[in-house]
Design a protein around this motif. Structure first.
Motif, PDB file in Angstrom:
ATOM      1  N   LEU A  63       1.176  13.863  73.983  1.00  0.00           N
ATOM      2  CA  LEU A  63       0.991  12.621  74.735  1.00  0.00           C
ATOM      3  C   LEU A  63       0.926  11.447  73.767  1.00  0.00           C
ATOM      4  CD1 LEU A  63      -1.887  13.908  77.027  1.00  0.00           C
ATOM      5  CD2 LEU A  63       0.516  13.703  77.639  1.00  0.00           C
ATOM      6  N   THR A  64       1.534  10.337  74.165  1.00  0.00           N
ATOM      7  CA  THR A  64       1.508   9.126  73.353  1.00  0.00           C
ATOM      8  C   THR A  64       0.730   8.033  74.087  1.00  0.00           C
ATOM      9  OG1 THR A  64       3.535   8.261  74.336  1.00  0.00           O
ATOM     10  CG2 THR A  64       3.783   9.679  72.385  1.00  0.00           C
ATOM     11  N   HIS A  65       0.571   6.899  73.421  1.00  0.00           N
ATOM     12  CA  HIS A  65      -0.056   5.731  74.053  1.00  0.00           C
ATOM     13  C   HIS A  65       0.596   5.428  75.393  1.00  0.00           C
ATOM     14  CE1 HIS A  65      -1.107   4.046  69.830  1.00  0.00           C
ATOM     15  NE2 HIS A  65      -2.134   4.700  70.316  1.00  0.00           N
ATOM     16  N   SER A  66       1.919   5.402  75.374  1.00  0.00           N
ATOM     17  CA  SER A  66       2.670   5.032  76.586  1.00  0.00           C
ATOM     18  C   SER A  66       2.399   5.986  77.735  1.00  0.00           C
ATOM     19  CB  SER A  66       4.167   5.012  76.288  1.00  0.00           C
ATOM     20  OG  SER A  66       4.433   4.130  75.234  1.00  0.00           O
ATOM     21  N   ASP A  67       2.321   7.283  77.450  1.00  0.00           N
ATOM     22  CA  ASP A  67       2.049   8.265  78.503  1.00  0.00           C
ATOM     23  C   ASP A  67       0.703   8.002  79.154  1.00  0.00           C
ATOM     24  OD1 ASP A  67       4.438   9.613  77.886  1.00  0.00           O
ATOM     25  OD2 ASP A  67       3.425  10.859  76.388  1.00  0.00           O
ATOM     26  N   LEU A  68      -0.283   7.620  78.350  1.00  0.00           N
ATOM     27  CA  LEU A  68      -1.629   7.374  78.880  1.00  0.00           C
ATOM     28  C   LEU A  68      -1.693   6.089  79.683  1.00  0.00           C
ATOM     29  CD1 LEU A  68      -3.785   8.402  75.804  1.00  0.00           C
ATOM     30  CD2 LEU A  68      -3.158   9.777  77.790  1.00  0.00           C
ATOM     31  N   VAL A  69      -1.065   5.047  79.186  1.00  0.00           N
ATOM     32  CA  VAL A  69      -1.109   3.757  79.871  1.00  0.00           C
ATOM     33  C   VAL A  69      -0.358   3.817  81.198  1.00  0.00           C
ATOM     34  CG1 VAL A  69      -0.369   1.345  79.712  1.00  0.00           C
ATOM     35  CG2 VAL A  69      -1.440   2.444  77.750  1.00  0.00           C
ATOM     36  N   PRO A  87      -8.430   7.582  61.205  1.00  0.00           N
ATOM     37  CA  PRO A  87      -9.502   7.820  60.236  1.00  0.00           C
ATOM     38  C   PRO A  87     -10.335   6.584  59.915  1.00  0.00           C
ATOM     39  CG  PRO A  87      -7.367   7.911  59.160  1.00  0.00           C
ATOM     40  CD  PRO A  87      -7.108   7.773  60.623  1.00  0.00           C
ATOM     41  N   ASP A  88      -9.757   5.406  60.057  1.00  0.00           N
ATOM     42  CA  ASP A  88     -10.472   4.178  59.721  1.00  0.00           C
ATOM     43  C   ASP A  88     -10.880   3.470  61.005  1.00  0.00           C
ATOM     44  OD1 ASP A  88     -11.455   1.847  58.648  1.00  0.00           O
ATOM     45  OD2 ASP A  88      -9.517   1.107  57.958  1.00  0.00           O
ATOM     46  N   GLY A  89     -12.191   3.340  61.229  1.00  0.00           N
ATOM     47  CA  GLY A  89     -12.700   2.739  62.455  1.00  0.00           C
ATOM     48  C   GLY A  89     -12.460   1.248  62.579  1.00  0.00           C
ATOM     49  N   ASP A  90     -12.111   0.584  61.478  1.00  0.00           N
ATOM     50  CA  ASP A  90     -11.891  -0.864  61.511  1.00  0.00           C
ATOM     51  C   ASP A  90     -10.423  -1.249  61.596  1.00  0.00           C
ATOM     52  OD1 ASP A  90     -14.629  -1.332  61.323  1.00  0.00           O
ATOM     53  OD2 ASP A  90     -14.574  -1.229  59.137  1.00  0.00           O
ATOM     54  N   SER A  91      -9.549  -0.280  61.682  1.00  0.00           N
ATOM     55  CA  SER A  91      -8.115  -0.577  61.685  1.00  0.00           C
ATOM     56  C   SER A  91      -7.650  -1.035  63.064  1.00  0.00           C
ATOM     57  CB  SER A  91      -7.322   0.675  61.278  1.00  0.00           C
ATOM     58  OG  SER A  91      -7.399   1.634  62.309  1.00  0.00           O
ATOM     59  N   PRO A  92      -6.519  -1.748  63.126  1.00  0.00           N
ATOM     60  CA  PRO A  92      -5.948  -2.123  64.428  1.00  0.00           C
ATOM     61  C   PRO A  92      -5.630  -0.892  65.280  1.00  0.00           C
ATOM     62  CG  PRO A  92      -4.860  -3.314  62.650  1.00  0.00           C
ATOM     63  CD  PRO A  92      -5.767  -2.321  62.012  1.00  0.00           C
ATOM     64  N   LEU A  93      -5.246   0.212  64.650  1.00  0.00           N
ATOM     65  CA  LEU A  93      -4.963   1.446  65.377  1.00  0.00           C
ATOM     66  C   LEU A  93      -6.220   1.988  66.060  1.00  0.00           C
ATOM     67  CD1 LEU A  93      -2.705   3.461  66.002  1.00  0.00           C
ATOM     68  CD2 LEU A  93      -3.340   4.692  63.933  1.00  0.00           C
ATOM     69  N   ALA A  94      -7.354   1.898  65.382  1.00  0.00           N
ATOM     70  CA  ALA A  94      -8.626   2.358  65.968  1.00  0.00           C
ATOM     71  C   ALA A  94      -9.018   1.480  67.154  1.00  0.00           C
ATOM     72  CB  ALA A  94      -9.722   2.366  64.920  1.00  0.00           C
ATOM     73  N   ARG A  95      -8.828   0.178  67.038  1.00  0.00           N
ATOM     74  CA  ARG A  95      -9.140  -0.713  68.159  1.00  0.00           C
ATOM     75  C   ARG A  95      -8.214  -0.438  69.346  1.00  0.00           C
ATOM     76  NH1 ARG A  95     -10.161  -3.903  63.731  1.00  0.00           N
ATOM     77  NH2 ARG A  95      -8.155  -4.924  63.726  1.00  0.00           N
ATOM     78  N   ARG A  96      -6.955  -0.174  69.062  1.00  0.00           N
ATOM     79  CA  ARG A  96      -6.007   0.158  70.129  1.00  0.00           C
ATOM     80  C   ARG A  96      -6.416   1.468  70.804  1.00  0.00           C
ATOM     81  NH1 ARG A  96       0.517   1.072  69.701  1.00  0.00           N
ATOM     82  NH2 ARG A  96       0.841   1.136  71.929  1.00  0.00           N
ATOM     83  N   PHE A  97      -6.825   2.459  69.995  1.00  0.00           N
ATOM     84  CA  PHE A  97      -7.298   3.724  70.557  1.00  0.00           C
ATOM     85  C   PHE A  97      -8.462   3.485  71.511  1.00  0.00           C
ATOM     86  CE2 PHE A  97     -10.429   7.087  70.595  1.00  0.00           C
ATOM     87  CZ  PHE A  97      -9.678   8.181  70.985  1.00  0.00           C
ATOM     88  N   GLU A  98      -9.439   2.684  71.077  1.00  0.00           N
ATOM     89  CA  GLU A  98     -10.614   2.411  71.922  1.00  0.00           C
ATOM     90  C   GLU A  98     -10.226   1.777  73.242  1.00  0.00           C
ATOM     91  OE1 GLU A  98     -14.559   1.285  70.037  1.00  0.00           O
ATOM     92  OE2 GLU A  98     -13.089   0.618  68.536  1.00  0.00           O
ATOM     93  N   LEU A  99      -9.344   0.785  73.203  1.00  0.00           N
ATOM     94  CA  LEU A  99      -8.926   0.110  74.433  1.00  0.00           C
ATOM     95  C   LEU A  99      -8.229   1.069  75.391  1.00  0.00           C
ATOM     96  CD1 LEU A  99      -7.590  -3.277  73.000  1.00  0.00           C
ATOM     97  CD2 LEU A  99      -9.646  -2.911  74.388  1.00  0.00           C
ATOM     98  N   ILE A 100      -7.294   1.835  74.881  1.00  0.00           N
ATOM     99  CA  ILE A 100      -6.557   2.767  75.739  1.00  0.00           C
ATOM    100  C   ILE A 100      -7.473   3.884  76.224  1.00  0.00           C
ATOM    101  CG2 ILE A 100      -4.674   4.467  75.768  1.00  0.00           C
ATOM    102  CD1 ILE A 100      -3.155   2.530  73.895  1.00  0.00           C
ATOM    103  N   PHE A 101      -8.364   4.376  75.366  1.00  0.00           N
ATOM    104  CA  PHE A 101      -9.272   5.442  75.770  1.00  0.00           C
ATOM    105  C   PHE A 101     -10.211   4.968  76.878  1.00  0.00           C
ATOM    106  CE2 PHE A 101     -13.212   7.901  75.318  1.00  0.00           C
ATOM    107  CZ  PHE A 101     -12.696   9.161  75.572  1.00  0.00           C
ATOM    108  N   HIS A 103      -9.609   2.721  79.048  1.00  0.00           N
ATOM    109  CA  HIS A 103      -8.793   2.520  80.249  1.00  0.00           C
ATOM    110  C   HIS A 103      -8.464   3.837  80.954  1.00  0.00           C
ATOM    111  CE1 HIS A 103      -5.684   0.880  82.863  1.00  0.00           C
ATOM    112  NE2 HIS A 103      -4.845   1.780  82.387  1.00  0.00           N
ATOM    113  N   CYS A 104      -8.215   4.901  80.179  1.00  0.00           N
ATOM    114  CA  CYS A 104      -7.683   6.129  80.789  1.00  0.00           C
ATOM    115  C   CYS A 104      -8.610   7.328  80.711  1.00  0.00           C
ATOM    116  CB  CYS A 104      -6.351   6.486  80.151  1.00  0.00           C
ATOM    117  SG  CYS A 104      -6.512   7.061  78.459  1.00  0.00           S
ATOM    118  N   GLN A 105      -9.812   7.190  80.147  1.00  0.00           N
ATOM    119  CA  GLN A 105     -10.650   8.363  79.923  1.00  0.00           C
ATOM    120  C   GLN A 105     -10.990   9.117  81.201  1.00  0.00           C
ATOM    121  OE1 GLN A 105     -14.241   7.101  78.038  1.00  0.00           O
ATOM    122  NE2 GLN A 105     -15.022   6.065  79.829  1.00  0.00           N
TER     123      GLN A 105
END
Length: 182
Positions: A63-69, A87-101, A103-105
């Protein structure tokens, strides 16, 4: 013929009644793995997971970001879900993960019996414990069994044990809902 002779004569003709137990097994048992990046280390982990799951009769659904959204069909009716955490909680990828998670958890974890996560350890040897805690809390809230965060190497014994534990837990959660016919 006396009654006792009739009973003893009929006793030899009686057939034994056997009871069989059949367990219902779903045709497809699927575990989703939410991926946020693809590199050699992730490929090795997914390949190891796929090997263990395939040997247990479990289908691995990437599953990718798109599948979840989009709430894609392949993100529905999963018996388990594994998250790749940045791995890095301060990265843009981590913030994107939090937003999508966030939304779809609920829609992702609603049917799952098992949830887990893995992360890739970078040079600073820190894994993202905060994101793992968010996934853990959401799993418990959805009554989904949390199996923890793994950050070991793909070829390590620890990762192999983690994969086997997830496969066994998914099978157990599916068997709990199996019916017993007599």
């Amino acid at each position: 013929m006396s009654e006792s002779l009739a009973v003893s004569a009929g006793a030899g003709k009686q057939e034994k009644v056997g009871i069989t137990q059949d367990h219902y097994q779903p045709a497809v048992v699927s575990v989703g793995i939410v991926l946020y990046e693809w590199n050699e280390a992730v490929r090795q982990r997914v390949q190891r997971l796929g090997t263990h799951f395939g040997n247990s009769g479990i289908k691995l659904q990437l599953l990718t970001h798109s599948d979840l959204v989009r709430h894609d069909d392949k993100a529905k009716h999963l018996q388990g879900v594994i998250f790749q955490l940045p791995p890095d909680g301060d990265s843009p990828l981590a913030r994107r993960f939090e937003l999508i998670f966030r939304h779809c958890q609920q829609s992702l974890l609603v049917d799952c019996g098992v949830a887990a996560a893995f992360t890739l350890v970078e040079d600073n040897n820190c894994s993202n414990i905060e994101l793992a805690m968010q996934v853990s809390f959401a799993s418990h809230g959805a009554q989904c069994h949390w199996l923890g965060l793994d950050y070991s190497a793909a070829d390590s014994v620890a990762f192999q044990s983690w994969c086997e534990g997830i496969a066994m837990s998914v099978r157990q959660s599916v068997n709990k809902t199996a019916t017993l016919a007599a």
